[in-house]
Design a protein around this motif. Sequence first.
Motif, PDB file in Angstrom:
ATOM      1  N   PHE A 207       0.792  -1.232   0.129  1.00  0.00           N
ATOM      2  CA  PHE A 207       0.072  -0.100  -0.080  1.00  0.00           C
ATOM      3  C   PHE A 207       0.807   1.325  -0.125  1.00  0.00           C
ATOM      4  N   SER A 208       2.127   1.214   0.293  1.00  0.00           N
ATOM      5  CA  SER A 208       2.867   2.221   0.575  1.00  0.00           C
ATOM      6  C   SER A 208       3.656   2.434  -0.736  1.00  0.00           C
ATOM      7  N   ILE A 209       3.980   1.282  -1.431  1.00  0.00           N
ATOM      8  CA  ILE A 209       4.604   1.273  -2.748  1.00  0.00           C
ATOM      9  C   ILE A 209       3.857   1.938  -4.043  1.00  0.00           C
ATOM     10  N   ILE A 210       2.664   1.396  -3.941  1.00  0.00           N
ATOM     11  CA  ILE A 210       1.744   2.004  -5.037  1.00  0.00           C
ATOM     12  C   ILE A 210       1.055   3.090  -4.621  1.00  0.00           C
TER      13      ILE A 210
ATOM     14  N   THR B  50      -1.078  -2.078 -21.138  1.00  0.00           N
ATOM     15  CA  THR B  50      -0.133  -1.620 -19.977  1.00  0.00           C
ATOM     16  C   THR B  50      -0.986  -0.696 -19.033  1.00  0.00           C
ATOM     17  N   LEU B  51      -0.752  -0.743 -17.774  1.00  0.00           N
ATOM     18  CA  LEU B  51      -1.574   0.311 -16.727  1.00  0.00           C
ATOM     19  C   LEU B  51      -0.465   1.121 -16.197  1.00  0.00           C
ATOM     20  N   VAL B  52      -0.600   2.231 -15.923  1.00  0.00           N
ATOM     21  CA  VAL B  52       0.172   3.238 -15.540  1.00  0.00           C
ATOM     22  C   VAL B  52      -0.121   3.610 -13.923  1.00  0.00           C
ATOM     23  N   PHE B  53       0.978   3.743 -13.028  1.00  0.00           N
ATOM     24  CA  PHE B  53       0.767   3.913 -11.745  1.00  0.00           C
ATOM     25  C   PHE B  53       1.864   4.908 -11.263  1.00  0.00           C
ATOM     26  N   ILE B  54       1.535   5.851 -10.193  1.00  0.00           N
ATOM     27  CA  ILE B  54       2.299   6.644  -9.469  1.00  0.00           C
ATOM     28  C   ILE B  54       2.779   5.728  -8.261  1.00  0.00           C
ATOM     29  N   VAL B  55       4.051   5.604  -8.052  1.00  0.00           N
ATOM     30  CA  VAL B  55       4.800   4.747  -6.783  1.00  0.00           C
ATOM     31  C   VAL B  55       5.607   5.547  -6.245  1.00  0.00           C
ATOM     32  N   ASP B  56       5.951   4.951  -5.210  1.00  0.00           N
ATOM     33  CA  ASP B  56       7.009   5.563  -4.200  1.00  0.00           C
ATOM     34  C   ASP B  56       8.310   5.616  -4.759  1.00  0.00           C
ATOM     35  N   LYS B  57       8.885   6.756  -4.709  1.00  0.00           N
ATOM     36  CA  LYS B  57      10.029   6.932  -5.585  1.00  0.00           C
ATOM     37  C   LYS B  57      11.487   5.952  -5.186  1.00  0.00           C
ATOM     38  N   ARG B  58      11.502   5.395  -3.943  1.00  0.00           N
ATOM     39  CA  ARG B  58      12.446   4.499  -3.475  1.00  0.00           C
ATOM     40  C   ARG B  58      11.971   3.107  -3.799  1.00  0.00           C
ATOM     41  N   ALA B  59      10.703   2.921  -4.309  1.00  0.00           N
ATOM     42  CA  ALA B  59      10.618   1.441  -4.584  1.00  0.00           C
ATOM     43  C   ALA B  59      11.358   0.893  -5.831  1.00  0.00           C
TER      44      ALA B  59
ATOM     45  N   LYS C  14      11.667  -2.161  -9.244  1.00  0.00           N
ATOM     46  CA  LYS C  14      10.841  -2.630 -10.137  1.00  0.00           C
ATOM     47  C   LYS C  14      10.258  -4.145  -9.583  1.00  0.00           C
ATOM     48  N   HIS C  15      11.164  -4.625  -8.685  1.00  0.00           N
ATOM     49  CA  HIS C  15      10.644  -5.952  -8.169  1.00  0.00           C
ATOM     50  C   HIS C  15       9.770  -5.642  -7.029  1.00  0.00           C
ATOM     51  N   GLN C  16       9.941  -4.680  -6.342  1.00  0.00           N
ATOM     52  CA  GLN C  16       8.750  -4.305  -5.185  1.00  0.00           C
ATOM     53  C   GLN C  16       7.476  -3.895  -5.771  1.00  0.00           C
ATOM     54  N   ILE C  17       7.562  -3.071  -6.933  1.00  0.00           N
ATOM     55  CA  ILE C  17       6.448  -2.619  -7.682  1.00  0.00           C
ATOM     56  C   ILE C  17       5.681  -3.922  -8.281  1.00  0.00           C
ATOM     57  N   THR C  18       6.262  -4.877  -9.034  1.00  0.00           N
ATOM     58  CA  THR C  18       5.868  -6.154  -9.447  1.00  0.00           C
ATOM     59  C   THR C  18       5.180  -6.897  -8.257  1.00  0.00           C
ATOM     60  N   LYS C  19       5.701  -7.021  -7.279  1.00  0.00           N
ATOM     61  CA  LYS C  19       5.083  -7.826  -6.080  1.00  0.00           C
ATOM     62  C   LYS C  19       3.866  -7.123  -5.751  1.00  0.00           C
TER      63      LYS C  19
ATOM     64  N   MET D 117      -2.155  -6.767  -4.946  1.00  0.00           N
ATOM     65  CA  MET D 117      -2.967  -5.729  -4.851  1.00  0.00           C
ATOM     66  C   MET D 117      -4.313  -6.136  -5.624  1.00  0.00           C
ATOM     67  N   TYR D 118      -3.831  -6.264  -7.043  1.00  0.00           N
ATOM     68  CA  TYR D 118      -4.961  -6.474  -7.775  1.00  0.00           C
ATOM     69  C   TYR D 118      -5.041  -8.143  -8.615  1.00  0.00           C
ATOM     70  N   ASP D 119      -4.152  -8.919  -8.142  1.00  0.00           N
ATOM     71  CA  ASP D 119      -4.384 -10.266  -8.432  1.00  0.00           C
ATOM     72  C   ASP D 119      -4.211 -10.423 -10.184  1.00  0.00           C
ATOM     73  N   ILE D 120      -3.068  -9.786 -10.381  1.00  0.00           N
ATOM     74  CA  ILE D 120      -2.697  -9.897 -12.190  1.00  0.00           C
ATOM     75  C   ILE D 120      -1.440 -10.264 -12.120  1.00  0.00           C
ATOM     76  N   GLN D 121      -1.197 -10.967 -13.548  1.00  0.00           N
ATOM     77  CA  GLN D 121       0.246 -11.244 -13.834  1.00  0.00           C
ATOM     78  C   GLN D 121       0.888 -10.074 -14.579  1.00  0.00           C
ATOM     79  N   VAL D 122       2.109  -9.888 -14.065  1.00  0.00           N
ATOM     80  CA  VAL D 122       2.855  -8.794 -14.636  1.00  0.00           C
ATOM     81  C   VAL D 122       3.910  -9.306 -15.757  1.00  0.00           C
ATOM     82  N   ARG D 123       4.027  -8.789 -16.854  1.00  0.00           N
ATOM     83  CA  ARG D 123       4.951  -9.258 -17.758  1.00  0.00           C
ATOM     84  C   ARG D 123       6.290  -8.210 -17.521  1.00  0.00           C
ATOM     85  N   LYS D 124       6.166  -7.157 -17.372  1.00  0.00           N
ATOM     86  CA  LYS D 124       7.431  -6.288 -16.913  1.00  0.00           C
ATOM     87  C   LYS D 124       7.066  -5.004 -16.707  1.00  0.00           C
TER      88      LYS D 124
END
Length: 163
Positions: A80-83, A102-111, A113-118, A123-130
Amino acid sequence: MPAAKGAKKQPVKDGKADSKKDAAKKAAAAKKAAQKGGVSKAKAKVRTSVTFHRPKTQRLPRAPKFARKSLAKASGPDQFSIIRYPLTTESAMKKIEDKTNTLVFIVDKRANKHQITKAVKAMYDIQVRKVNTLIRPDGQKKAFVSLSPDQEALDVANKIGMI
């Protein structure tokens, strides 16, 4: 001076007899020490190097009387703090509707790519390609999350409430 009534008289010892007994004891002790090996003067160790290295001594582990920190360090950021929020600009909607999936999100600046994928998976129960990221001129981090081919970005956006 006369001796007191109840006092006993000490016999006078012969000085020569005592010294002979002491000499015999000393001689026996010396003989025993000589047979045992006795104490000899240790020879100095020959030094082969000009530099002196301090000998290694015992190092005991620390046994602190109290904790240096009052609280344990908090674990990493949660999903919840990442996205922060999904981006709903015109260009972001174009990415959802087009073939890019593709979906576009504003995320935490310190996050990363691995953390964003997880976080997106959790949160949304979807499979991420990249995930592609960039930092906007205003200092916020934007994440482009490409979904796997078997999932439609439009359906996921409807489920999230972006559209």
